[in-house]
Design an enzyme around this catalytic site. Sequence first.
Site, mmCIF file in Angstrom:
data_model
loop_
_atom_site.group_PDB
_atom_site.id
_atom_site.type_symbol
_atom_site.label_atom_id
_atom_site.label_comp_id
_atom_site.label_asym_id
_atom_site.label_seq_id
_atom_site.Cartn_x
_atom_site.Cartn_y
_atom_site.Cartn_z
ATOM 1 N N ASP A 67 -29.411 6.464 -30.508
ATOM 2 C CA ASP A 67 -29.204 7.614 -31.391
ATOM 3 C C ASP A 67 -28.900 7.172 -32.815
ATOM 4 O OD1 ASP A 67 -26.745 6.523 -30.746
ATOM 5 O OD2 ASP A 67 -26.049 8.254 -29.625
ATOM 6 N N ASN A 139 -16.457 13.583 -23.322
ATOM 7 C CA ASN A 139 -16.944 14.883 -22.820
ATOM 8 C C ASN A 139 -18.162 14.724 -21.902
ATOM 9 O OD1 ASN A 139 -18.977 14.214 -24.571
ATOM 10 N ND2 ASN A 139 -18.874 16.078 -25.819
ATOM 11 N N HIS A 141 -20.894 12.942 -22.592
ATOM 12 C CA HIS A 141 -22.210 12.797 -23.234
ATOM 13 C C HIS A 141 -22.781 11.394 -23.058
ATOM 14 C CE1 HIS A 141 -20.512 11.745 -27.536
ATOM 15 N NE2 HIS A 141 -20.818 10.651 -26.891
ATOM 16 N N GLU A 146 -25.129 16.121 -25.833
ATOM 17 C CA GLU A 146 -23.867 16.816 -25.597
ATOM 18 C C GLU A 146 -24.007 17.723 -24.371
ATOM 19 O OE1 GLU A 146 -21.504 15.729 -27.154
ATOM 20 O OE2 GLU A 146 -21.794 15.558 -29.318
HETATM 21 C C1 GLP Z 1 -20.871 7.685 -29.525
HETATM 22 C C2 GLP Z 1 -22.259 7.204 -29.099
HETATM 23 C C3 GLP Z 1 -22.368 7.075 -27.597
HETATM 24 C C4 GLP Z 1 -21.171 6.309 -27.043
HETATM 25 C C5 GLP Z 1 -19.914 7.060 -27.380
HETATM 26 C C6 GLP Z 1 -18.668 6.443 -26.794
HETATM 27 O O1 GLP Z 1 -20.730 9.050 -29.401
HETATM 28 N N1 GLP Z 1 -23.294 8.061 -29.580
HETATM 29 O O2 GLP Z 1 -23.588 6.418 -27.267
HETATM 30 O O3 GLP Z 1 -21.295 6.155 -25.660
HETATM 31 O O4 GLP Z 1 -19.813 7.077 -28.798
HETATM 32 O O5 GLP Z 1 -18.086 5.514 -27.667
HETATM 33 P P1 GLP Z 1 -16.969 4.491 -27.250
HETATM 34 O O6 GLP Z 1 -17.620 3.476 -26.400
HETATM 35 O O7 GLP Z 1 -16.492 3.898 -28.563
HETATM 36 O O8 GLP Z 1 -15.922 5.262 -26.546
#
Ligand code: GLP
Length: 258
Positions: A67, A139, A141, A146
Amino acid sequence: MEIIVCPTPEEVGRRAADSVLAALPDDRDPVLGLATGSSPLGLYRELGRAVSEGRADFSSAYGFALDEYVGLPPGHPQGYHQVLLREVSETVGLPPDRLNVPDGSGRTLAELTAGARAYEERIRTVGGVDVQILGIGANGHLGFNEPGSALTSRTRVKRLAARTRTDNARFFETIEDVPTHCVTQGLGTILDARRLVLVATGSAKAHAIAAAAEGPLTASVPASILQWHADTVLVLDEDAAQLLTNRQYYDDAAEGLG
Ligand code: GLP
């Protein structure tokens, strides 16, 4: 689905790296699907270690990000292109010109949508993703899909959930600086990868992990699509695994046939 629960975050990185390396082809250029976030950092460090020990080589690999934010100026340090250059290309020796990131620079929905279609085409051109590395949002995702995302969705523009913007505000000066939209691979795009390796650590992820692994398959928990994929590996620490009810079975199964 294989669920591996590790005693330390370091072990999570090692086991996840093993799962990635085992799924890479040796007769053609490997294609890695790359996630941002803190969860896969230990895994990337372990892949870097495998390169320095001569057990892996990413110099002819392709990388495809999950993304990208919409509307950040080119070269913004929190844009996922820059993040992945720093955290993956440099660490594992993946050439920057082989790192692909969805184009969030379009000024209209039509431009962004055209960029998203071109991104899907580039993934197809290199033969598809061998291993998709994933984190999970609190959440539920995946990427920036989302809750409510279509289970068959492809790369497209999405609105970020308020929770995601709050969670990611730590990377920006103020919450207002966090973009409101993104371009993300769809859940259908993610499902096309030949193996999925999801890493999660910490109790903040425990609810999302339990819902994704043991709850119903539902758009309300995008990560529940992991249950639909025939080759998914979840690598967790104890805190992220604490709400799993079928834990004994996972531990037994992880012992293999021996
Ligand atoms: C962002 C990314 C996701 C990732 C998420 C969790 O939202 N778009 O791909 O999984 O963060 O991040 P973290 O690993 O820092 O908790």
